[in-house]
Every structure is written in structure tokens, then in C-alpha cells.
Design a protein around this motif. Structure first.
Motif, PDB file in Angstrom:
ATOM      1  N   TYR A  27       0.836  -1.208   0.000  1.00 39.88           N
ATOM      2  CA  TYR A  27       0.000   0.000   0.000  1.00 39.88           C
ATOM      3  C   TYR A  27       0.870   1.258   0.000  1.00 39.88           C
ATOM      4  CZ  TYR A  27      -2.763   3.671   2.330  1.00 39.88           C
ATOM      5  OH  TYR A  27      -3.358   4.844   2.683  1.00 39.88           O
ATOM      6  N   ARG A  28       0.497   2.222  -0.832  1.00 36.47           N
ATOM      7  CA  ARG A  28       1.189   3.509  -0.885  1.00 36.47           C
ATOM      8  C   ARG A  28       0.157   4.613  -1.107  1.00 36.47           C
ATOM      9  NH1 ARG A  28       3.320  -0.070  -4.176  1.00 36.47           N
ATOM     10  NH2 ARG A  28       2.570   0.942  -6.082  1.00 36.47           N
ATOM     11  N   LYS A  29       0.241   5.675  -0.290  1.00 32.82           N
ATOM     12  CA  LYS A  29      -0.671   6.803  -0.434  1.00 32.82           C
ATOM     13  C   LYS A  29       0.115   8.103  -0.398  1.00 32.82           C
ATOM     14  CE  LYS A  29      -4.716   9.098   1.609  1.00 32.82           C
ATOM     15  NZ  LYS A  29      -5.730   9.084   2.688  1.00 32.82           N
ATOM     16  N   ARG A  30      -0.151   8.969  -1.371  1.00 29.60           N
ATOM     17  CA  ARG A  30       0.469  10.289  -1.412  1.00 29.60           C
ATOM     18  C   ARG A  30      -0.628  11.335  -1.335  1.00 29.60           C
ATOM     19  NH1 ARG A  30       4.939  12.427  -5.649  1.00 29.60           N
ATOM     20  NH2 ARG A  30       6.196  11.148  -4.236  1.00 29.60           N
ATOM     21  N   ASP A  71       4.403  20.546   1.039  1.00 27.47           N
ATOM     22  CA  ASP A  71       5.005  19.213   0.937  1.00 27.47           C
ATOM     23  C   ASP A  71       3.907  18.151   0.820  1.00 27.47           C
ATOM     24  OD1 ASP A  71       7.737  20.027   1.239  1.00 27.47           O
ATOM     25  OD2 ASP A  71       7.294  20.373   3.376  1.00 27.47           O
ATOM     26  N   ASP A  72       4.245  17.055   0.167  1.00 30.45           N
ATOM     27  CA  ASP A  72       3.338  15.913   0.077  1.00 30.45           C
ATOM     28  C   ASP A  72       3.568  14.994   1.266  1.00 30.45           C
ATOM     29  OD1 ASP A  72       2.588  17.022  -2.276  1.00 30.45           O
ATOM     30  OD2 ASP A  72       3.546  15.535  -3.573  1.00 30.45           O
ATOM     31  N   VAL A  73       2.519  14.347   1.698  1.00 34.17           N
ATOM     32  CA  VAL A  73       2.605  13.373   2.784  1.00 34.17           C
ATOM     33  C   VAL A  73       2.505  11.981   2.184  1.00 34.17           C
ATOM     34  CG1 VAL A  73       1.561  12.540   4.921  1.00 34.17           C
ATOM     35  CG2 VAL A  73       1.568  14.991   4.412  1.00 34.17           C
ATOM     36  N   ILE A  74       3.512  11.154   2.451  1.00 36.61           N
ATOM     37  CA  ILE A  74       3.552   9.801   1.883  1.00 36.61           C
ATOM     38  C   ILE A  74       3.360   8.782   2.992  1.00 36.61           C
ATOM     39  CG2 ILE A  74       4.965   8.119   0.658  1.00 36.61           C
ATOM     40  CD1 ILE A  74       6.333  10.429  -0.755  1.00 36.61           C
ATOM     41  N   GLU A  75       2.471   7.847   2.775  1.00 37.86           N
ATOM     42  CA  GLU A  75       2.175   6.786   3.736  1.00 37.86           C
ATOM     43  C   GLU A  75       2.342   5.448   3.032  1.00 37.86           C
ATOM     44  OE1 GLU A  75      -1.706   5.037   6.204  1.00 37.86           O
ATOM     45  OE2 GLU A  75      -1.810   7.003   5.233  1.00 37.86           O
ATOM     46  N   THR A  76       3.038   4.508   3.668  1.00 38.11           N
ATOM     47  CA  THR A  76       3.233   3.182   3.067  1.00 38.11           C
ATOM     48  C   THR A  76       2.953   2.108   4.109  1.00 38.11           C
ATOM     49  OG1 THR A  76       5.592   3.113   3.642  1.00 38.11           O
ATOM     50  CG2 THR A  76       4.991   4.068   1.492  1.00 38.11           C
ATOM     51  N   ALA A  77       2.658   0.901   3.628  1.00 39.57           N
ATOM     52  CA  ALA A  77       2.440  -0.249   4.511  1.00 39.57           C
ATOM     53  C   ALA A  77       2.524  -1.513   3.671  1.00 39.57           C
ATOM     54  CB  ALA A  77       1.082  -0.148   5.202  1.00 39.57           C
ATOM     55  N   PRO A  78       2.994  -2.624   4.266  1.00 34.91           N
ATOM     56  CA  PRO A  78       3.048  -3.889   3.514  1.00 34.91           C
ATOM     57  C   PRO A  78       1.674  -4.316   3.016  1.00 34.91           C
ATOM     58  CG  PRO A  78       4.319  -4.046   5.541  1.00 34.91           C
ATOM     59  CD  PRO A  78       3.546  -2.763   5.624  1.00 34.91           C
ATOM     60  N   SER A  79       0.667  -4.062   3.840  1.00 38.14           N
ATOM     61  CA  SER A  79      -0.717  -4.333   3.437  1.00 38.14           C
ATOM     62  C   SER A  79      -1.646  -3.473   4.281  1.00 38.14           C
ATOM     63  CB  SER A  79      -1.074  -5.813   3.607  1.00 38.14           C
ATOM     64  OG  SER A  79      -1.082  -6.164   4.971  1.00 38.14           O
ATOM     65  N   LYS A  80      -2.802  -3.214   3.743  1.00 37.93           N
ATOM     66  CA  LYS A  80      -3.759  -2.371   4.461  1.00 37.93           C
ATOM     67  C   LYS A  80      -5.167  -2.741   4.026  1.00 37.93           C
ATOM     68  CE  LYS A  80      -4.919   2.486   5.437  1.00 37.93           C
ATOM     69  NZ  LYS A  80      -4.669   2.405   6.898  1.00 37.93           N
ATOM     70  N   ASP A  81      -6.047  -2.900   5.026  1.00 32.63           N
ATOM     71  CA  ASP A  81      -7.454  -3.175   4.734  1.00 32.63           C
ATOM     72  C   ASP A  81      -8.214  -1.862   4.643  1.00 32.63           C
ATOM     73  OD1 ASP A  81      -6.955  -5.865   4.786  1.00 32.63           O
ATOM     74  OD2 ASP A  81      -7.588  -6.138   6.868  1.00 32.63           O
ATOM     75  N   ALA A  82      -9.192  -1.839   3.744  1.00 29.74           N
ATOM     76  CA  ALA A  82      -9.979  -0.612   3.557  1.00 29.74           C
ATOM     77  C   ALA A  82     -11.363  -0.976   3.043  1.00 29.74           C
ATOM     78  CB  ALA A  82      -9.286   0.326   2.585  1.00 29.74           C
ATOM     79  N   VAL A  83     -12.269  -0.017   3.198  1.00 28.95           N
ATOM     80  CA  VAL A  83     -13.632  -0.154   2.661  1.00 28.95           C
ATOM     81  C   VAL A  83     -13.791   0.887   1.564  1.00 28.95           C
ATOM     82  CG1 VAL A  83     -16.096   0.010   3.149  1.00 28.95           C
ATOM     83  CG2 VAL A  83     -14.538  -0.965   4.856  1.00 28.95           C
ATOM     84  N   PHE A  84     -14.150   0.442   0.363  1.00 23.30           N
ATOM     85  CA  PHE A  84     -14.353   1.347  -0.766  1.00 23.30           C
ATOM     86  C   PHE A  84     -15.811   1.269  -1.226  1.00 23.30           C
ATOM     87  CE2 PHE A  84      -9.721   0.440  -1.556  1.00 23.30           C
ATOM     88  CZ  PHE A  84      -9.278   1.708  -1.209  1.00 23.30           C
ATOM     89  N   ASP A  85     -16.245   2.337  -1.832  1.00 22.66           N
ATOM     90  CA  ASP A  85     -17.634   2.420  -2.291  1.00 22.66           C
ATOM     91  C   ASP A  85     -17.762   1.881  -3.712  1.00 22.66           C
ATOM     92  OD1 ASP A  85     -20.324   2.959  -2.267  1.00 22.66           O
ATOM     93  OD2 ASP A  85     -20.082   5.045  -2.908  1.00 22.66           O
ATOM     94  N   PHE A  86     -17.282   0.676  -3.927  1.00 19.69           N
ATOM     95  CA  PHE A  86     -17.447   0.015  -5.225  1.00 19.69           C
ATOM     96  C   PHE A  86     -17.279  -1.479  -5.038  1.00 19.69           C
ATOM     97  CE2 PHE A  86     -12.914   1.077  -5.080  1.00 19.69           C
ATOM     98  CZ  PHE A  86     -12.326  -0.151  -5.387  1.00 19.69           C
ATOM     99  N   ASP A  87     -17.770  -2.230  -5.995  1.00 20.94           N
ATOM    100  CA  ASP A  87     -17.699  -3.683  -5.999  1.00 20.94           C
ATOM    101  C   ASP A  87     -16.981  -4.102  -7.271  1.00 20.94           C
ATOM    102  OD1 ASP A  87     -18.088  -6.402  -6.099  1.00 20.94           O
ATOM    103  OD2 ASP A  87     -20.146  -6.319  -5.359  1.00 20.94           O
ATOM    104  N   LEU A  88     -16.008  -4.996  -7.144  1.00 21.68           N
ATOM    105  CA  LEU A  88     -15.274  -5.435  -8.328  1.00 21.68           C
ATOM    106  C   LEU A  88     -16.195  -6.071  -9.363  1.00 21.68           C
ATOM    107  CD1 LEU A  88     -11.961  -6.908  -6.869  1.00 21.68           C
ATOM    108  CD2 LEU A  88     -12.319  -4.730  -8.029  1.00 21.68           C
ATOM    109  N   GLU A  89     -17.279  -6.684  -8.907  1.00 22.93           N
ATOM    110  CA  GLU A  89     -18.249  -7.247  -9.841  1.00 22.93           C
ATOM    111  C   GLU A  89     -18.899  -6.152 -10.680  1.00 22.93           C
ATOM    112  OE1 GLU A  89     -19.331 -10.304 -10.597  1.00 22.93           O
ATOM    113  OE2 GLU A  89     -17.847 -11.303  -9.333  1.00 22.93           O
ATOM    114  N   ASP A  90     -19.132  -4.989 -10.056  1.00 27.21           N
ATOM    115  CA  ASP A  90     -19.718  -3.859 -10.783  1.00 27.21           C
ATOM    116  C   ASP A  90     -18.714  -3.223 -11.727  1.00 27.21           C
ATOM    117  OD1 ASP A  90     -22.120  -4.177  -9.452  1.00 27.21           O
ATOM    118  OD2 ASP A  90     -21.549  -2.813  -7.840  1.00 27.21           O
ATOM    119  N   LEU A  91     -17.459  -3.225 -11.312  1.00 29.22           N
ATOM    120  CA  LEU A  91     -16.431  -2.571 -12.130  1.00 29.22           C
ATOM    121  C   LEU A  91     -16.087  -3.384 -13.368  1.00 29.22           C
ATOM    122  CD1 LEU A  91     -14.049  -1.389  -9.288  1.00 29.22           C
ATOM    123  CD2 LEU A  91     -15.686  -0.023 -10.569  1.00 29.22           C
TER     124      LEU A  91
END
Length: 358
Positions: free
Chosen positions: A207-210, A216-236
Motif C-alpha cells: 500500500y502507498r498513499k500520497r 510538501d506531500d505526505v507519503i504513507e506506506t504499509a506492507p498491506s492495508k485493509d480498507a472499505v471502498f464504495d465500489f464492488d469489483l463485480e460492478d467494475l
């Protein structure tokens, strides 16, 4: 309604349904002969096969009903002409336009029935028909848009995946961008996005977020990260035949949603929508052409009328398929592509009708 109207209308509907029920078993036999080896090879349960052919019957009848209607009108009208019944009717003082009325009543009955079928019954049959084909006969690898998927999932939020694996519900090279107007607020990237069905979350690997700042930009990284998104891969990544499986209201909502997301398949969905309306209209046009072609006695008799009718029917199918494909694959507007065959054959119907009146 006069006796002559009832007589012609009864022949119109009876011949159409008889021809429909004669050709459907032929279609089933041909389909079985083509698919029986794969069905046996894949050990498809008999119940699934039986349901498939129920859906096949509805799908096949809806797809070809204008052609069946066209040929049935030519058949029984040619019989009326050969028996000099049409000459007797017109000689009694009935105009050709008045003679045409029961045909138009019959076309209206068939068209309304076809319209309602197309809105509510055919979508379910289409889903069963296509699901069976792609599950047991073709495999699932061709049913989705799985590469370079780019969508606007909500206003100002865009996502991109380079590849999507439907079986594992995994997307690769995931990217999400959030804009405020024309200003970029942040970007999220990950090598892999995994859907977790148990809790409806996503796991982003590497995971990487800028976050874009004023200075200045704020950069956040992690080996893995769980999240909730407002979309479904089936819909996409909807199956390619999804539009055929939706009722009218569902299809309109789906098209609006896909248009907002910038779907590359929007023309395909619009072709399906417009054909729901254009198919019943073609019944009127083909009925007028069939009556005009077959209402006069010809030297070749019924055979000549059928030959002309079959030629016109396959020309109509050719135009319909060609323009539908062009709308899906090129820049031709889907509305024009779907309605153009009806427009061309409508002009032909007017021309033939004027000659028939003479």
C-alpha cells in the motif's frame, strides 16, 4: 370487426405461432447436435441442460420472431392470392388500405407481446442462456472486461486496474485518484487489491498513499492495508452480456451508472436498450412488406413469393447485425445504427405498398 377481419387476423396469428413452434424444435435439434459432445465431456447435469433449453427457446424465439412473422405472413397471404381470395375481396369494393387493417391489428398484438417479453421475460432467459454457455461450454475467461479497467466510481474519484482475475476476485496494479474539481487531493496505489467477501473489505498489498499538500506531500506506506471502498469489483468488471439480462428499469439505471463511470462498453449496452424498442416496430414494417410482396399472383406461385421473402428477410438480418456491430466497435451512434435498418426497410415498405395498390 367484420368477418373478413376476423378471418385474416385468425390466419395471421395462427400461421405465425405454428411457424414459430415448428422452427424452435429445429433450432433445438441443431443446437444439441453442436453442443452434445461438450455437454457430455463436461458432465453437465441433466437439470441444467433442460433449463438451458427452456431459456434457449425464449431467447431464440425473441431473436428471430420478426423473421418468423415475415415468412408466415408471406405464406398465408400467398395462399390467399393463389386461391383468388384477395381478388374477390378487393373486387367487392374494399380498398387495399382497408384490406391491410387486420394485418396491422395482428402486428400490434404480436409487437405488444414481444415488447413485454423483451422488457421482463427475455432478460431472465438471456441470463440463463449465456450463463450456461460461458460456464459449461466456453469457460469464464471471455465474459469480462479484465484488462486496463478505468472507471469514475463517484464524482471526483477515479480508479484503474491493469488486470482483474474474476475467479480470485483480485485486481492488479490498483490506483485510486481523488480530485477536488481540477485539483488532485491524493493518490492510492497498491500492487494487488484483494476482495474479502467475509467482511466486504479490500486488502491492498504494498500500500502507498500520497496526499498532495500546499508545500510538501505526505507519503504513507504499509506492507498491506485493509480498507472499505464504495465500489464492488463485480460492478467494475461486469460480464459482457450483463445488459441482456436486465429488465428495462434495471437496464436504464445500469446505463446511467456506467456512463458516469466512463465505461468503454457503453455503446454495447445502448444497442441492447434500443433494440428492445426497434424489434417490435420491425414487425409492422415486415408485415407491410410481406403483404405487398405476396398479395398478387405470380407466375412462380407461392414459391416465388417465398424466395423473394427469404431474400428480403436475410437482407434485413444482415443490415441489423452489421449496423449493431458497427455501433459497438466504431463511432456510429447506437441509436442511428439500431434504427437505420427499420428506416431503410420502412421506405421499402412504402414503395412496395404503393405498387401493390396499383
Amino acid at each position: 370487426m367484420k368477418i373478413i377481419d376476423k378471418y385474416i387476423l385468425k390466419r395471421y396469428l395462427a400461421t405465425f405461432f405454428v411457424m414459430l413452434f415448428l422452427f424452435i424444435p429445429i433450432g433445438i435439434v441443431i443446437d444439441v447436435s453442436e453442443k452434445v459432445n461438450k455437454i457430455i465431456q463436461n458432465k453437465v447435469p441433466f437439470g441444467k441442460v433442460a433449463l438451458y433449453y427452456v431459456d434457449f427457446t425464449v431467447y431464440f424465439a425473441n431473436l428471430l420472431f420478426p423473421i418468423f412473422l415475415f415468412l408466415s405472413v408471406i405464406w398465408f397471404t400467398s395462399k390467399l392470392a393463389n386461391n383468388t381470395e384477395i381478388i374477390a375481396i378487393l373486387s367487392s369494393g374494399i380498398s387495399f388500405q382497408r384490406f391491410l387493417r387486420p394485418y396491422l391489428i395482428g402486428a400490434t398484438i404480436v409487437s405488444v407481446f414481444a415488447l413485454l417479453m423483451g422488457f421482463f421475460i427475455v432478460p431472465k432467459a438471456s441470463q440463463g442462456f449465456n450463463d450456461f454457455r460461458y460456464t459449461y461450454l466456453k469457460g469464464n475467461n471471455k465474459t469480462r472486461e479484465t484488462t486496463n479497467v478505468y472507471r469514475e466510481i463517484s464524482p471526483g474519484i477515479f480508479i484503474y486496474v491493469s488486470n482483474f482475475n474474476a475467479a480470485s476476485q483480485t485486481a492488479f496494479d490498483f490506483s485510486l485518484k481523488k480530485f477536488d474539481g481540477e485539483k488532485l487531493e491524493y493518490i492510492i496505489n497498491s500492487d494487488r487489491l484483494q476482495w474479502n467477501k467475509a467482511d466486504s473489505t479490500y486488502t491492498m498489498v504494498k500500500y502507498r498513499k500520497r496526499t498532495i499538500g500546499e508545500l510538501d506531500d505526505v507519503i504513507e506506506t504499509a506492507p498491506s492495508k485493509d480498507a472499505v471502498f464504495d465500489f464492488d469489483l463485480e460492478d467494475l468488471t461486469p460480464v459482457i452480456y450483463i445488459a441482456e439480462t436486465l429488465t428495462l428499469g434495471e437496464l436504464n439505471d445500469f446505463i446511467d451508472k456506467e456512463r458516469e463511470r466512463g465505461s468503454s462498453n457503453i455503446n454495447t449496452y445502448l444497442v441492447v436498450l434500443y433494440k428492445k424498442y426497434s424489434l417490435p416496430v420491425s414487425a409492422f414494417i415486415l408485415t407491410i412488406i410481406a403483404v405487398a410482396v405476396s398479395s398478387m399472383k405470380r407466375r412462380g406461385g407461392m414459391g416465388m413469393n417465398l424466395a423473394i421473402g427469404i431474400g428480403l428477410a436475410f437482407t434485413f438480418i444482415f443490415f441489423d447485425k452489421i449496423f449493431g456491430t458497427l455501433a459497438e466497435k466504431s463511432s456510429i451512434p447506437p441509436f442511428i445504427a439500431v434504427w437505420l435498418p427499420n428506416f431503410v426497410f420502412g421506405i421499402l415498405a412504402i414503395y412496395l405498398l404503393r405498387n401493390a395498390k396499383r
